[in-house]
Structures are given as C-alpha cells and as structure tokens.
Design a protein around this motif. Structure first.
Motif, PDB file in Angstrom:
ATOM      1  N   LEU A 322      54.133  14.708 -23.698  1.00 17.10           N
ATOM      2  CA  LEU A 322      54.676  15.225 -22.446  1.00 17.10           C
ATOM      3  C   LEU A 322      54.933  16.722 -22.592  1.00 17.10           C
ATOM      4  O   LEU A 322      55.463  17.156 -23.625  1.00 17.10           O
ATOM      5  CB  LEU A 322      56.005  14.546 -22.123  1.00 17.10           C
ATOM      6  CG  LEU A 322      56.003  13.225 -21.371  1.00 17.10           C
ATOM      7  CD1 LEU A 322      57.443  12.744 -21.241  1.00 17.10           C
ATOM      8  CD2 LEU A 322      55.371  13.365 -20.002  1.00 17.10           C
ATOM      9  N   GLN A 323      54.606  17.490 -21.601  1.00 23.09           N
ATOM     10  CA  GLN A 323      54.889  18.925 -21.625  1.00 23.09           C
ATOM     11  C   GLN A 323      55.605  19.295 -20.328  1.00 23.09           C
ATOM     12  O   GLN A 323      54.988  19.468 -19.279  1.00 23.09           O
ATOM     13  CB  GLN A 323      53.606  19.723 -21.812  1.00 23.09           C
ATOM     14  CG  GLN A 323      53.007  19.531 -23.202  1.00 23.09           C
ATOM     15  CD  GLN A 323      51.671  20.190 -23.391  1.00 23.09           C
ATOM     16  OE1 GLN A 323      50.876  20.317 -22.467  1.00 23.09           O
ATOM     17  NE2 GLN A 323      51.377  20.597 -24.621  1.00 23.09           N
ATOM     18  N   ASN A 324      56.935  19.368 -20.426  1.00 23.49           N
ATOM     19  CA  ASN A 324      57.742  19.689 -19.254  1.00 23.49           C
ATOM     20  C   ASN A 324      57.778  21.187 -19.035  1.00 23.49           C
ATOM     21  O   ASN A 324      58.052  21.948 -19.976  1.00 23.49           O
ATOM     22  CB  ASN A 324      59.177  19.180 -19.441  1.00 23.49           C
ATOM     23  CG  ASN A 324      59.254  17.678 -19.584  1.00 23.49           C
ATOM     24  OD1 ASN A 324      58.606  16.944 -18.841  1.00 23.49           O
ATOM     25  ND2 ASN A 324      60.038  17.205 -20.550  1.00 23.49           N
ATOM     26  N   ALA A 474      55.248  23.645 -31.298  1.00 25.78           N
ATOM     27  CA  ALA A 474      56.699  23.728 -31.398  1.00 25.78           C
ATOM     28  C   ALA A 474      57.320  22.738 -30.422  1.00 25.78           C
ATOM     29  O   ALA A 474      56.675  22.283 -29.482  1.00 25.78           O
ATOM     30  CB  ALA A 474      57.172  25.145 -31.071  1.00 25.78           C
ATOM     31  N   ARG A 475      58.583  22.426 -30.622  1.00 24.60           N
ATOM     32  CA  ARG A 475      59.281  21.575 -29.652  1.00 24.60           C
ATOM     33  C   ARG A 475      59.508  22.343 -28.349  1.00 24.60           C
ATOM     34  O   ARG A 475      59.427  21.788 -27.263  1.00 24.60           O
ATOM     35  CB  ARG A 475      60.620  21.110 -30.235  1.00 24.60           C
ATOM     36  CG  ARG A 475      61.452  20.244 -29.275  1.00 24.60           C
ATOM     37  CD  ARG A 475      60.735  18.959 -28.920  1.00 24.60           C
ATOM     38  NE  ARG A 475      61.473  18.152 -27.963  1.00 24.60           N
ATOM     39  CZ  ARG A 475      62.308  17.166 -28.303  1.00 24.60           C
ATOM     40  NH1 ARG A 475      62.512  16.902 -29.575  1.00 24.60           N
ATOM     41  NH2 ARG A 475      62.915  16.466 -27.371  1.00 24.60           N
ATOM     42  N   ASN A 476      59.780  23.655 -28.488  1.00 23.21           N
ATOM     43  CA  ASN A 476      60.113  24.458 -27.308  1.00 23.21           C
ATOM     44  C   ASN A 476      59.283  25.733 -27.268  1.00 23.21           C
ATOM     45  O   ASN A 476      58.998  26.334 -28.309  1.00 23.21           O
ATOM     46  CB  ASN A 476      61.598  24.848 -27.318  1.00 23.21           C
ATOM     47  CG  ASN A 476      62.509  23.674 -27.588  1.00 23.21           C
ATOM     48  OD1 ASN A 476      62.595  22.751 -26.793  1.00 23.21           O
ATOM     49  ND2 ASN A 476      63.182  23.692 -28.744  1.00 23.21           N
ATOM     50  N   VAL A 477      58.943  26.141 -26.065  1.00 23.68           N
ATOM     51  CA  VAL A 477      58.283  27.423 -25.832  1.00 23.68           C
ATOM     52  C   VAL A 477      59.071  28.154 -24.756  1.00 23.68           C
ATOM     53  O   VAL A 477      59.405  27.560 -23.717  1.00 23.68           O
ATOM     54  CB  VAL A 477      56.814  27.228 -25.386  1.00 23.68           C
ATOM     55  CG1 VAL A 477      56.217  28.541 -24.895  1.00 23.68           C
ATOM     56  CG2 VAL A 477      55.977  26.659 -26.522  1.00 23.68           C
ATOM     57  N   PHE A 478      59.367  29.436 -24.993  1.00 25.68           N
ATOM     58  CA  PHE A 478      60.116  30.235 -24.025  1.00 25.68           C
ATOM     59  C   PHE A 478      59.262  31.418 -23.566  1.00 25.68           C
ATOM     60  O   PHE A 478      58.712  32.154 -24.393  1.00 25.68           O
ATOM     61  CB  PHE A 478      61.419  30.761 -24.645  1.00 25.68           C
ATOM     62  CG  PHE A 478      62.453  29.694 -24.880  1.00 25.68           C
ATOM     63  CD1 PHE A 478      63.433  29.441 -23.940  1.00 25.68           C
ATOM     64  CD2 PHE A 478      62.428  28.932 -26.037  1.00 25.68           C
ATOM     65  CE1 PHE A 478      64.390  28.444 -24.143  1.00 25.68           C
ATOM     66  CE2 PHE A 478      63.362  27.926 -26.256  1.00 25.68           C
ATOM     67  CZ  PHE A 478      64.350  27.686 -25.305  1.00 25.68           C
ATOM     68  N   ILE A 479      59.150  31.598 -22.254  1.00 29.79           N
ATOM     69  CA  ILE A 479      58.346  32.681 -21.674  1.00 29.79           C
ATOM     70  C   ILE A 479      59.145  33.290 -20.534  1.00 29.79           C
ATOM     71  O   ILE A 479      59.702  32.560 -19.702  1.00 29.79           O
ATOM     72  CB  ILE A 479      56.996  32.162 -21.123  1.00 29.79           C
ATOM     73  CG1 ILE A 479      56.276  31.278 -22.146  1.00 29.79           C
ATOM     74  CG2 ILE A 479      56.106  33.307 -20.686  1.00 29.79           C
ATOM     75  CD1 ILE A 479      55.040  30.582 -21.597  1.00 29.79           C
ATOM     76  N   ALA A 502      53.772  23.559 -26.706  1.00 28.42           N
ATOM     77  CA  ALA A 502      54.991  22.757 -26.609  1.00 28.42           C
ATOM     78  C   ALA A 502      54.663  21.295 -26.847  1.00 28.42           C
ATOM     79  O   ALA A 502      53.860  20.705 -26.117  1.00 28.42           O
ATOM     80  CB  ALA A 502      55.639  22.949 -25.239  1.00 28.42           C
ATOM     81  N   GLY A 503      55.279  20.707 -27.834  1.00 25.21           N
ATOM     82  CA  GLY A 503      55.033  19.304 -28.157  1.00 25.21           C
ATOM     83  C   GLY A 503      54.118  19.171 -29.352  1.00 25.21           C
ATOM     84  O   GLY A 503      52.966  19.573 -29.296  1.00 25.21           O
ATOM     85  N   GLY A 511      57.473  18.052 -25.327  1.00 24.72           N
ATOM     86  CA  GLY A 511      57.735  19.457 -25.599  1.00 24.72           C
ATOM     87  C   GLY A 511      58.149  20.121 -24.301  1.00 24.72           C
ATOM     88  O   GLY A 511      57.735  19.699 -23.207  1.00 24.72           O
ATOM     89  N   ASN A 512      58.982  21.152 -24.395  1.00 22.92           N
ATOM     90  CA  ASN A 512      59.492  21.822 -23.199  1.00 22.92           C
ATOM     91  C   ASN A 512      59.049  23.277 -23.147  1.00 22.92           C
ATOM     92  O   ASN A 512      59.164  24.003 -24.151  1.00 22.92           O
ATOM     93  CB  ASN A 512      61.020  21.753 -23.162  1.00 22.92           C
ATOM     94  CG  ASN A 512      61.518  20.333 -22.928  1.00 22.92           C
ATOM     95  OD1 ASN A 512      60.950  19.592 -22.129  1.00 22.92           O
ATOM     96  ND2 ASN A 512      62.569  19.937 -23.643  1.00 22.92           N
TER      97      ASN A 512
END
Length: 869
Positions: A322-324, A474-479, A502-503, A511-512
């Motif tokens: 899942l990629q939220n 990674a578990r998280n990605v920030f943009i 993410a994921g 992953g988020n």
C-alpha cells in the motif's frame, strides 16, 4: 464480459460500497502513521469489513487493474486494522494469495501454525507459493505473479521490456537471469547499462555477491576489454563507458541489459544510450536485449529505433505494498497538522495531529513534519539539491541527540578521516541523520545507503539521485515541492518514481508519502498516476527545436549557458548527424529514426549534415566515437596540433603519466588547448580544472584535495577583501561587501561538483577526443612510434587513479577511496586484476594494513579478503 467482472461492477456500484471502502482506507492510513492522530472517520464495523473482503474476493477474479488494485487495498488495509479478527485475517491472506503477492503474504504471517486456516486455504496457499518460487543462489524465493510471468519470459525473449512500479523487483529478476546465463555458459559476454555511477556500484556488488568467488568470471565497471581474461565477462557500465568500450574494441554481447531505460528520452545522454545500445545489439544477430523502467510506456516505438522491432513488453502497474499519499498542512489554530488522504476522488480528511512542536515557519515545516510523523521505519526526505539537502539535514539533527550507536560512530570517524574533519555530516550522522547526493564519493554514498537500510540512519535527506535505480525503499517519504535545483519543475513521472520508494517489499505492507503544503503547490502532479513515456531524445530534439539543430549543423553550435536546457541536446544531435554523414549513412539513419517528421525537414537535416561533414573533413572513425564533442571544435583542435607538429613541438602534445615530474606543465597545457580550441572557453578555468584533475588522477585522498580547496578559497577571499579595502579607501560611500566566513560544506560541495561535472564527465569526453586526434596526427606526420608514449589520461580521469594496480583494484569493485588506500601497500604499480585479487585473498590479517573499518567492510562485502574471525 465475465461473470466476475459483471458482479464486480454491481458490487462497486452499490450505494454503500464507496462509504465503507472510504472508512476502511482512511482508518488503515491513520493506523499506519507512527504518530497518534485524531481521526474524523470511524473504521468500518466487523460486518462491513467482511462485506468488503467478500467483494475483494470477487474483484481479484477479474483482469481489471482497477478492481485488482482495489482488492489489494481492501486486503492490506483489513490486515492493518483487523486486530484479532481471525476471519478477516484469513480472508485477507486468501486475497493476497490470489493476487500472487507473496512478499506481503509472508510479511503478515503470524508465528506458529495456521490454526484458523482451513485445509483447502492452506493447501491453495502452499501450492500457489511453490509455483511462484525460484532458487536464487542458495535460497528459495517466492516471486509475485508479475515477477514470475516476467521470469518465465526472460529465457526465450530476444528483446523484452519490463515495466513495473519502483521496488517491484525488476532488477533482482534480471540480475539473477544474467548470473544464471553466466553460470551455464562456457563463454558469455554481458553488459548491464545503468545511468549513474551509484547504480553501477550497487549492481556490480550484487553480481559479485551472487556469483561468489568464481575466478573464471570477470565482473568489471571499467570500460576495457581483457583479451587475455576469462571467456565469461560481465561489464557494468554507464552509457558513456559503454560508448568508450564499443569504440575501443570489437566486443560482442550475448546479453545487453538497460536499467532505467526511460533515460532514452534524456537529452544528450539519451542519445548516447540509444546509439550505444543500437551498436551493441547490431554487432551480433544472437544478442538478447532487456530494458527495465518504472511504470513506462512507448517501448515498442523505441525498440524499432535500437534494432529490436520484435520487442515484447511485460508490464505491471500494481505495487506490492500500500502506498498512501497524505497531504499535510498547518492547522489554522494551535500546534497541529491537518492530514488528508489523496484518493482518485480527491482529498479525504484523515484527522489532526497535535504536538508541542510549532509548525508555523514554512522553511522548516518539512523537517518538523518528518520528525513528528517519520520517526520509525526509516524516512527519505526530498531536497531540491545538495545545498538544500544539507540545510534540511541540519534542521533535523538540531532536534536529535547522539544515541551512542557504534555503527554511526564508525561512519562519523570515516567521514572525518577520508572526507574532511569539519564536514557537518560527521556530526549529524551520529544522531541518525544524513544527507545524500550524487556527487559524493562512491564509498561514502554507499555507506550511508547501507546504514539507512540497516536501520541505523533514521532520516536520509536526498536529492533526485535516489529517484532512479538504487534500491533504497523506506517506510516514509516526505516531499514539500515538485521542483528541483533552482525551482525547475520535476517531471511528474519522476516524482511518482520517488514516491514509489514508500513501502519496503518483504519488510512492510504499507508506506506513506507525506506531501507537505501540497495545496499550495503550483501543480498537483501526485493527484493521479503519471508514468514515463519512453521516447527517442534524438527524435524529440529534431522535432522540438529543428531550427536550432539546423543552425548547429551550419557551424553555430550553441554555447553552454546556465538557463539553456536545449543547448547540450542540440550539440549532441548535430554531432550525431555529422558522424552519420561521415560514415555515409545519414540518409538511411534520418529516414529510420526521424521518419515521423516532415519530409522537407528530413531533407534539410540530411543535406546540412553532409555539408557540415565536408566542411569539417575529419575521419569517419574519429567522428563516430566522439560525436558528443563539437565536431567543428575537433577540427580546430586538429589544426592546432598540426601547427604544433610543424613547429617541431610534438612532444608538448603528448600526455604523460600523472605521477611524473613534468605532469603539471603537461596537463596545464593540454587542458588549456582543449578548452580553448574545442569549447572556445577561458584558459583560467582550464588551469583550475587541470590542477584538480592532476591531483585526482594521482589518487590524492579527498582530505588532501579538499584541504587544498579550502586554502584556495581562503586566498581568493583574501584578494577580494584587499580589493574591497582599496575601493573603500578611494570611495568611502562604496557598499562593496567582504565575503562571508568560509563554510567547509560549501567548499566541499563545490569541489565535488568540479570533480564530477568537469573532471569525470566533461574532460573525460574531451580527453578521449584529444587522444584520438593526437593519434591521427602522429600517423599522418610519420611519427607513429610516439603513439605508445601517449598516456590514457581519460581513463585516469574517470577512475581517479593513475596506476594499473589502482585500476585493477577498482575493477574488482572497490571504490576509489579503497583503491587509493591499498595502492601503496603493495610494491608493484602494475598489478593485474587477478594478481590484485590473489594478494588480497592471501592477507592473513587485514587489520595490519590499518585501512579503517569502512574500507575493511567494503573489502569483506565484496569477498576480497578473509571474513572476520
């Protein structure tokens, strides 16, 4: 229409379906966030959850991508929120089995026997898994359905393109396929083409590990053929290195793999890739071709251009996790963030996250959000460039403490010793924070990546370098921006590729992707999926800027200017056309590659190319391998060399070994000549680059080179300060400003830029052209005997080391840092790769060399020295 499709349409069209699915997806996304948020949506009831799972069981029986994607979302979200509901757990696993998503299935498997599973469910799961399992080395690994389908196609496909989301396991499959071909053949030549040195290093290491210590297989990132070497050779090269190899040898390949094949669309480098792959494939009728790309289309048309009209395509658009996509914004009141889940129907409110931390300052909101929402599972934080990466990493590290992690302390010591003692990365790495960009030294970059994969580094602030190829989920990605560099827009497909990190397949089921201030972005590229459209960069250039291309063919080659993105691709396209004209093949080439353009334009381009070639008058063999360099500039360089020979100054033209006494004078003259004649550039700039290049070729350690750069900056600043003082004395009203105090990070970054952009890229291409022209001049003037004295300085520029021993260490897969450290330990500067491997293997205690733990880890990772203990 099938029964399952018809039933799915009726289920999805039911009035209650969308509301229950919305509540499930919102609850799953909220539960997946490490921090506690105040949700605005109640999760579905147990009854509603089982209704959705029943629907998903029908959806998965269709071939409709949207329904299968929905089925996976229902299954994975149910497993996230179901808790102790055994029925939901078993139904969710059954759906994942039907989807062939065995990595996720393994991830959610509970310890112990499957007491709640029926015999038939357990049997179906076991049989499905066994059918998808293949042996990799000494392990049995279950593949997803997509992986298994592609795996079954690979052995018989003459040409195949594999397109799937990031981290879908494409390169894993192909590397295993390549290694099996190597193992089974008595003679085998393969090349794996990747766009970056970072990816070269990763792929080379994977192949080294997979094939073990087989002495009769050569695995190299160096673009030289070894005629006396083993009959099985695997080259791992950038497109530029492949171009050099093809020009220097008649090597033919059994297998050609092109990773990140969407780069066929990428300006001048895309043209090099297209031309090199076309050459490699055309040399043998039995060469097999594999193209890899994340979520790309357009392969069929490109296949015809590179000699693979029968190209087949294996495609998947379903990620295994899942990629939220979650948009964040500062709440209007209080220290809080408002969170929305992006869906195909638009944003959907998730809830509010409250914190003692303030989020009011836009410039630090990215770091603040990452610290609050990304503290577990590893977080990649996007930065627009190296300077921005350093700033964001600094912001993250301010709020964290040194946890005393020994692995991070080792990396910190390595940075201080092998880069610079004042490089800020050395301090922040101890807190689990690092920044990462493409022009960092290979060993440093790989060390940071390894520390992130192993969970030691929690926050890795990265640039677009991580958008392609490198396996670093990674578990998280920030943009927080859809731009790069100086606010140039990023291609939406590139953003989706990065979001796909993410994921972690086999490590997570979710992953988020956190999109900070997404509402304020000028465009909304992540609202709906956008994949790459693979196109020919040459065709795009000819169709988009035909008049500039015609002007370049007429001799008006565009100069390199900061804001002229078209200049490099126009120069490359013109050089390519002129090289085809020199080989008497331009008419056919234009018709084949530009057949979709207007006939009149094709005729004009053909005639202009022929006229340019007649005007230049250089050998076709020279232009065929150096067309990325201005052909008119090559003619000027050729004329200049003839003049020097007439003046009886031939010896001044010949490059010498960088370790020799006369090296500084030799390379200062050569770089100035090249830059003046070919680029019409400043001799002062050439002098600066030649000094750095000489230190680089000599294998000087980074700390020595960077210390020189800091001192050079100090002298420059002192001159400015003195000049400003004189100006102020003459004019007290003057507002000239003295330079700020030197920041080591800024100097280090600029030096890395010069090394990578000029020394290792631009002057490698220029240097190869220089040597090729010099050899022609020596032959034409009856001085062939001097050709043996010509030192291969472009290879030394590329590798950053000047001895055969150093090159041999790097051929074994070692970084420049490690090769330079090993080089003085053995009293022979002419070691072959086999001799270097043997010497390393015979070292009883690697600790006696005092190389440092990071270098020793690299040696052990590549299995070049005895294992610890």
């Amino acid at each position: 229409m099938s029964f399952a499709q018809d039933l799915s349409d009726r289920m999805a069209g039911h009035a209650a379906f969308s509301d229950i699915l919305r509540r499930l997806e919102s609850s799953g996304a909220a539960r997946s966030i490490a921090a506690k948020i105040e949700t605005v949506t109640e999760p579905p009831s147990d009854e509603d959850l089982h209704k959705l799972l029943y629907c998903a069981g029908v959806f998965v029986q269709t071939n409709d991508l949207a329904y299968r994607r929905m089925a996976q979302s229902i299954a994975l979200n149910s497993l996230i929120i179901a808790g102790g509901d055994e029925g939901a757990y078993q139904r969710g696993r059954r759906i994942l089995t039907d989807l062939g998503n065995f990595p996720a299935l393994d991830r959610v498997r509970r310890e112990g026997a499957e007491t709640g599973a029926s015999f038939l469910d357990a049997l179906r799961r076991t049989l499905s898994r066994e059918l998808n399992t293949v042996r990799v080395g000494d392990q049995w690994i279950p593949l997803t359905d997509f992986q298994k389908d592609a795996w079954d196609e690979l052995p018989d496909a003459r040409a195949i393109a594999i397109s799937a989301p990031t981290s879908a396991g494409k390169s894993f499959l192909v590397i295993e396929h390549l290694c099996r071909q190597v193992e089974r053949a008595a003679s085998f030549h393969a090349v794996y083409v990747a766009p970056t040195r970072a990816l070269l290093s990763e792929v080379s290491a994977k192949i080294q590990r997979r094939l073990g210590e087989a002495a009769d297989v050569r695995i190299t990132t160096v673009p030289t053929q070894d005629p006396s070497g083993p009959d099985r050779q695997v080259f791992v090269l950038t497109q530029e290195r492949l171009q050099v190899l093809l020009a220097a040898s008649a090597v033919t390949f059994d297998l050609v793999v092109v990773d990140e094949a969407q780069n066929l669309s990428d300006g001048s480098r895309g043209m090099i890739l297209q031309d090199s792959v076309e050459q490699a494939v055309s040399r043998s009728g039995t060469t097999r071709l594999v193209l890899l790309a994340p979520g790309a289309r357009g392969f069929k048309a490109v296949g015809a251009l590179i000699g693979a009209p029968d190209l087949t395509v294996a495609r998947s658009e379903l990620p295994s996790v899942l990629q939220n996509r979650i948009q964040l914004r500062k709440a209007e009141v209080g220290n809080a963030l408002e969170l929305d889940l992006l869906t195909p129907d638009g944003p959907r409110r998730l809830g509010i996250y409250r914190s003692a931390r303030g989020f009011d300052v836009p410039d630090s909101r990215l770091a603040a959000a990452a610290l609050e929402l990304g503290s577990t599972g590893g977080s990649l934080v996007y930065a627009t460039g190296p300077t921005d990466a350093e700033k964001v990493a600094r912001q993250l590290s301010h709020d964290l403490k040194d946890g005393g992690n020994p692995a991070l302390a080792t990396i910190s010591d390595f940075v201080r010793k092998h880069i610079h003692p004042d490089y800020t990365l050395a301090g922040m790495i101890r807190k689990g924070v690092a920044f990462h960009y493409g022009k960092m030294p290979t060993l440093l970059r790989e060390t940071l990546e390894g520390a992130f994969r192993d969970g030691h580094v929690n926050f890795l602030v990265c640039t677009t370098t991580l958008f392609e190829g490198i396996n670093l989920p990674a578990r998280n990605v920030f943009i927080d921006t859809p731009t790069r560099g100086t606010r140039k827009p990023l291609a939406p497909a590139a953003l989706w590729n990065f979001a796909g990190r993410a994921g972690r397949m086999s490590a997570d089921i979710v992953g988020n992707v956190f999109l900070v201030d997404y509402e304020d972005w000028p465009d909304k590229p992540l609202d709906a999926f956008v994949g790459y459209e693979v196109q020919s960069a040459f065709l795009r250039t000819a169709s988009e800027v035909p008049e500039r291309l015609l002007g370049a063919l007429g001799g008006a080659m565009p100069a390199e200017l900061p804001n002229d993105d078209d200049a490099s691709r126009v120069r490359a396209a013109a050089g390519l056309l002129i090289s085809k004209a020199a080989g008497s093949e331009v008419r056919g080439y234009v018709e084949r590659t530009l057949g979709s353009l207007d006939e009149g334009l094709r005729t004009r381009l053909t005639e202009a190319s022929i006229a340019a070639n007649e005007r230049i008058g250089l050998p076709a063999t020279l232009l065929a391998t150096n067309w990325t360099v201005d052909p008119f500039g090559l003619r000027r360089l050729y004329d200049n060399m003839l003049k020097k020979v007439d003046e009886e100054k031939t010896r001044r033209l010949i490059p010498v070994n960088p370790l020799g006494k006369g090296a500084y004078k030799s390379y200062s003259s050569i770089f100035s000549r090249i830059h003046r004649e070919v680029n019409r550039g400043s001799v002062n700039f050439a002098g600066l680059v030649s000094g750095i290049a000489l230190d680089w070729m000599r294998g000087l350690p980074y700390p020595v080179m960077l210390a020189k750069a800091v001192e050079r900056q100090r002298r420059f600043d002192a001159k400015r300060i003195e000049a400003n003082r004189i100006i102020r004395e003459k004019n007290p009203a003057s507002r000239v400003q003295d330079p700020d105090e030197i920041v080591v990070d800024d100097v280090v970054r600029r030096e890395f830029d010069l090394i990578e952009d000029q020394v290792r890229f631009r002057f490698v291409q220029l240097g190869k052209a220089y040597i090729d022209i010099l050899n022609i001049v020596l032959r034409e003037t009856g001085q062939e005997g001097l050709i043996g004295d010509v030192y291969d300085f472009p290879l030394a520029l590329e590798l950053g080391i000047s001895t055969k021993s150093g090159w041999s260490f790097m051929e074994l897969g070692l970084s420049r840092i490690a090769a330079a450290a090993l080089q003085p330990e053995f009293p022979d500067s002419n070691l072959t790769p086999d001799a270097a491997r043997k010497w390393l293997a015979e070292i009883a205690d690697i600790g006696t060399l005092r190389l440092g733990p990071v270098i020793v880890d690299e040696l052990r990772r590549l299995r070049l020295v005895r294992p610890a203990g």
